[in-house]
Design a protein around this motif. Structure first.
Motif, mmCIF file in Angstrom:
data_model
loop_
_atom_site.group_PDB
_atom_site.id
_atom_site.type_symbol
_atom_site.label_atom_id
_atom_site.label_comp_id
_atom_site.label_asym_id
_atom_site.label_seq_id
_atom_site.Cartn_x
_atom_site.Cartn_y
_atom_site.Cartn_z
ATOM 1 N N CYS A 6 -23.183 43.723 -21.412
ATOM 2 C CA CYS A 6 -22.164 42.692 -21.171
ATOM 3 C C CYS A 6 -20.800 43.233 -21.590
ATOM 4 O O CYS A 6 -20.591 43.581 -22.754
ATOM 5 C CB CYS A 6 -22.518 41.440 -21.969
ATOM 6 S SG CYS A 6 -21.328 40.092 -21.819
ATOM 7 N N VAL A 7 -19.867 43.319 -20.639
ATOM 8 C CA VAL A 7 -18.510 43.809 -20.901
ATOM 9 C C VAL A 7 -17.548 42.621 -20.884
ATOM 10 O O VAL A 7 -17.498 41.866 -19.905
ATOM 11 C CB VAL A 7 -18.079 44.849 -19.853
ATOM 12 C CG1 VAL A 7 -16.616 45.236 -20.051
ATOM 13 C CG2 VAL A 7 -18.970 46.079 -19.922
ATOM 14 N N ILE A 8 -16.796 42.450 -21.964
ATOM 15 C CA ILE A 8 -15.823 41.363 -22.069
ATOM 16 C C ILE A 8 -14.457 41.966 -22.390
ATOM 17 O O ILE A 8 -14.310 42.702 -23.370
ATOM 18 C CB ILE A 8 -16.212 40.351 -23.171
ATOM 19 C CG1 ILE A 8 -17.580 39.732 -22.861
ATOM 20 C CG2 ILE A 8 -15.151 39.260 -23.303
ATOM 21 C CD1 ILE A 8 -18.102 38.823 -23.965
ATOM 22 N N VAL A 9 -13.465 41.660 -21.562
ATOM 23 C CA VAL A 9 -12.104 42.164 -21.769
ATOM 24 C C VAL A 9 -11.253 41.045 -22.360
ATOM 25 O O VAL A 9 -11.304 39.897 -21.895
ATOM 26 C CB VAL A 9 -11.492 42.665 -20.449
ATOM 27 C CG1 VAL A 9 -10.035 43.072 -20.647
ATOM 28 C CG2 VAL A 9 -12.300 43.850 -19.913
ATOM 29 N N THR A 10 -10.468 41.382 -23.386
ATOM 30 C CA THR A 10 -9.680 40.367 -24.090
ATOM 31 C C THR A 10 -8.245 40.810 -24.309
ATOM 32 O O THR A 10 -7.959 42.011 -24.365
ATOM 33 C CB THR A 10 -10.337 40.025 -25.444
ATOM 34 O OG1 THR A 10 -9.685 38.886 -26.018
ATOM 35 C CG2 THR A 10 -10.240 41.201 -26.411
ATOM 36 N N TYR A 11 -7.371 39.822 -24.442
ATOM 37 C CA TYR A 11 -5.980 40.095 -24.809
ATOM 38 C C TYR A 11 -5.372 38.837 -25.427
ATOM 39 O O TYR A 11 -5.202 37.813 -24.737
ATOM 40 C CB TYR A 11 -5.146 40.536 -23.602
ATOM 41 C CG TYR A 11 -3.679 40.737 -23.941
ATOM 42 C CD1 TYR A 11 -3.274 41.797 -24.756
ATOM 43 C CD2 TYR A 11 -2.711 39.854 -23.481
ATOM 44 C CE1 TYR A 11 -1.947 41.981 -25.090
ATOM 45 C CE2 TYR A 11 -1.371 40.028 -23.808
ATOM 46 C CZ TYR A 11 -0.996 41.088 -24.612
ATOM 47 O OH TYR A 11 0.320 41.257 -24.964
ATOM 48 N N CYS A 87 -28.812 50.843 -19.796
ATOM 49 C CA CYS A 87 -28.824 49.567 -19.075
ATOM 50 C C CYS A 87 -28.989 49.799 -17.578
ATOM 51 O O CYS A 87 -28.590 50.833 -17.050
ATOM 52 C CB CYS A 87 -27.545 48.775 -19.350
ATOM 53 S SG CYS A 87 -26.076 49.454 -18.539
ATOM 54 N N SER A 88 -29.569 48.827 -16.903
ATOM 55 C CA SER A 88 -29.710 48.897 -15.450
ATOM 56 C C SER A 88 -28.776 47.917 -14.739
ATOM 57 O O SER A 88 -28.613 48.004 -13.525
ATOM 58 C CB SER A 88 -31.164 48.624 -15.043
ATOM 59 O OG SER A 88 -31.652 47.454 -15.656
ATOM 60 N N TRP A 89 -28.168 46.993 -15.500
ATOM 61 C CA TRP A 89 -27.231 46.025 -14.947
ATOM 62 C C TRP A 89 -26.057 45.861 -15.909
ATOM 63 O O TRP A 89 -26.226 45.970 -17.125
ATOM 64 C CB TRP A 89 -27.897 44.665 -14.721
ATOM 65 C CG TRP A 89 -28.976 44.682 -13.672
ATOM 66 C CD1 TRP A 89 -30.276 45.075 -13.843
ATOM 67 C CD2 TRP A 89 -28.834 44.321 -12.306
ATOM 68 N NE1 TRP A 89 -30.957 44.972 -12.660
ATOM 69 C CE2 TRP A 89 -30.102 44.505 -11.688
ATOM 70 C CE3 TRP A 89 -27.778 43.848 -11.529
ATOM 71 C CZ2 TRP A 89 -30.323 44.242 -10.343
ATOM 72 C CZ3 TRP A 89 -28.001 43.579 -10.180
ATOM 73 C CH2 TRP A 89 -29.252 43.770 -9.611
ATOM 74 N N ILE A 90 -24.872 45.569 -15.354
ATOM 75 C CA ILE A 90 -23.675 45.379 -16.173
ATOM 76 C C ILE A 90 -22.995 44.071 -15.786
ATOM 77 O O ILE A 90 -22.678 43.845 -14.619
ATOM 78 C CB ILE A 90 -22.691 46.556 -16.015
ATOM 79 C CG1 ILE A 90 -23.348 47.856 -16.492
ATOM 80 C CG2 ILE A 90 -21.405 46.288 -16.800
ATOM 81 C CD1 ILE A 90 -22.471 49.084 -16.327
ATOM 82 N N SER A 91 -22.786 43.218 -16.781
ATOM 83 C CA SER A 91 -22.076 41.952 -16.599
ATOM 84 C C SER A 91 -20.626 42.143 -17.019
ATOM 85 O O SER A 91 -20.352 42.767 -18.049
ATOM 86 C CB SER A 91 -22.735 40.866 -17.464
ATOM 87 O OG SER A 91 -21.880 39.752 -17.631
ATOM 88 N N ILE A 92 -19.684 41.616 -16.235
ATOM 89 C CA ILE A 92 -18.272 41.734 -16.592
ATOM 90 C C ILE A 92 -17.590 40.372 -16.522
ATOM 91 O O ILE A 92 -17.860 39.565 -15.635
ATOM 92 C CB ILE A 92 -17.533 42.756 -15.693
ATOM 93 C CG1 ILE A 92 -17.665 42.396 -14.217
ATOM 94 C CG2 ILE A 92 -18.045 44.158 -15.942
ATOM 95 C CD1 ILE A 92 -16.892 43.348 -13.313
ATOM 96 N N SER A 93 -16.699 40.137 -17.497
ATOM 97 C CA SER A 93 -15.971 38.869 -17.537
ATOM 98 C C SER A 93 -14.794 38.995 -18.499
ATOM 99 O O SER A 93 -14.740 39.906 -19.326
ATOM 100 C CB SER A 93 -16.880 37.726 -17.987
ATOM 101 O OG SER A 93 -17.418 37.994 -19.271
ATOM 102 N N ASP A 94 -13.857 38.065 -18.382
ATOM 103 C CA ASP A 94 -12.746 37.982 -19.328
ATOM 104 C C ASP A 94 -13.171 37.143 -20.532
ATOM 105 O O ASP A 94 -14.251 36.550 -20.550
ATOM 106 C CB ASP A 94 -11.523 37.360 -18.655
ATOM 107 C CG ASP A 94 -10.810 38.332 -17.732
ATOM 108 O OD1 ASP A 94 -10.509 39.454 -18.188
ATOM 109 O OD2 ASP A 94 -10.547 37.980 -16.572
ATOM 110 N N ASP A 95 -12.267 37.053 -21.510
ATOM 111 C CA ASP A 95 -12.582 36.327 -22.737
ATOM 112 C C ASP A 95 -12.616 34.814 -22.552
ATOM 113 O O ASP A 95 -13.052 34.083 -23.453
ATOM 114 C CB ASP A 95 -11.577 36.687 -23.840
ATOM 115 C CG ASP A 95 -10.123 36.574 -23.372
ATOM 116 O OD1 ASP A 95 -9.872 35.952 -22.323
ATOM 117 O OD2 ASP A 95 -9.239 37.134 -24.057
#
Length: 303
Positions: A6-11, A87-95
């Motif tokens: 799970c990738v979460i980008v924040t600012y 990992c075989s899957w990657i989830s991406i989303s903002d904060d």
């Protein structure tokens, strides 16, 4: 075993980030890896989050960037790190994406139910419970990549669609390795659209009605800021030329897109008040998009 990163980008939204991370922790089937990419926050996010979560755990990673390069660069950084795991899957989303309980369990069920699919998503809800309609779209004109939002009725069941946003998206490792990472030079706006066009080569995407993500956003399409509108104009034109070429239809569409944006300044009072700045943003964005002059532009950064 289906392993998810799970990738979460924040600012500069530490409280929202805390809520997003807590929503990952309470999942019935949590992701195996979590990567938080901090786009050089100035509000004390790093200390705040590290005090609340155990990033010494080798499965959770906090990465602070030296400067804010935008969401697309943040996603690219997180996905690059995730690909270094098994990992075989990657989830991406903002904060501001808060996963509802059972979200990742529903995704794993979808992977088994639709084995031919390589991209999944959940339904995006606003705080009032309504669907945030701009995140799942279908292409109505392939030549100009014109789209329309999926209807509210469609969300009652699983459905296929063509264009996603980076809110609640799950991509297979195979697709990411084949199409590469998001365009880091888009900075903001249409980076997800462009990435969806690339991923669409491997088939349409599947939205799972049982997977729901709350989008705690204050953004609306009626909200106007000249610096953001520059990237809307530039990136929309750049991606169209990249994927459809420099032909008569594309040139006609780009000119029409610019004209519509300029005419809108006359029609809406909140735009007339910023007329000079908006005209400059649209004309410069048109020129830079046509010539693929991408990346952060010092004249068009958040004030």
């Amino acid at each position: 075993m289906t392993k998810i990163a799970c990738v979460i980008v924040t600012y500069n939204r530490k409280q929202l980030l805390e809520e997003a991370l807590n929503s990952v922790l309470i999942q019935t089937e949590s992701p195996e890896y979590v990567f938080v990419i901090d786009n050089a926050s100035t509000d004390g996010t790093e200390k705040y989050i590290n005090d609340k979560f155990n990033f010494d755990n080798r499965q959770w990673h906090y990465v602070r960037c030296s400067q804010n390069l935008g969401g697309s660069a943040g996603f690219a950084q997180g996905m690059r790190l995730a690909l270094q795991t098994d990992c075989s899957w990657i989830s991406i989303s903002d904060d501001d994406a808060i996963f509802e309980p059972g979200y990742f369990a529903a995704l794993r069920k979808g992977i088994k139910q639709y084995p031919e699919q390589s991209v999944f998503s959940g339904s995006v809800l606003l705080p009032d419970g309504k669907h945030d309609m701009m995140h799942r779209e279908v292409i109505t004109n392939s030549a100009t990549l014109t789209v329309r939002c999926v209807t509210d009725e469609t969300y009652k069941h699983d459905f296929s669609y063509d264009i996603f946003s980076f809110v609640g998206i799950l991509l297979s490792r195979q697709v990411i390795e084949a199409i590469g990472l998001p365009e880091q030079d888009y900075f903001i706006r249409f980076d997800d659209f462009e990435y969806a066009v690339r991923a669409l080569k491997f088939g349409r995407f599947m939205n799972l009605s049982a997977a729901k993500v709350l989008h705690k956003t204050t953004y609306t399409r009626s909200a106007i800021a000249p610096w953001k509108e520059y990237y809307v104009m530039r990136n929309r034109i750049a991606l169209l030329i990249k994927h459809r070429g420099n032909n008569h239809t594309v040139r006609w569409y780009c000119r029409r897109f610019l004209l519509r944006k300029l005419l809108a300044i006359l029609l809406f009072s909140n735009r007339r008040r910023q007329a000079r700045s908006l005209v400059n943003a649209y004309v410069k964005g048109y020129q830079d998009g046509w010539h693929a002059r991408l990346g952060r532009q010092l004249a068009f950064l958040p004030s």
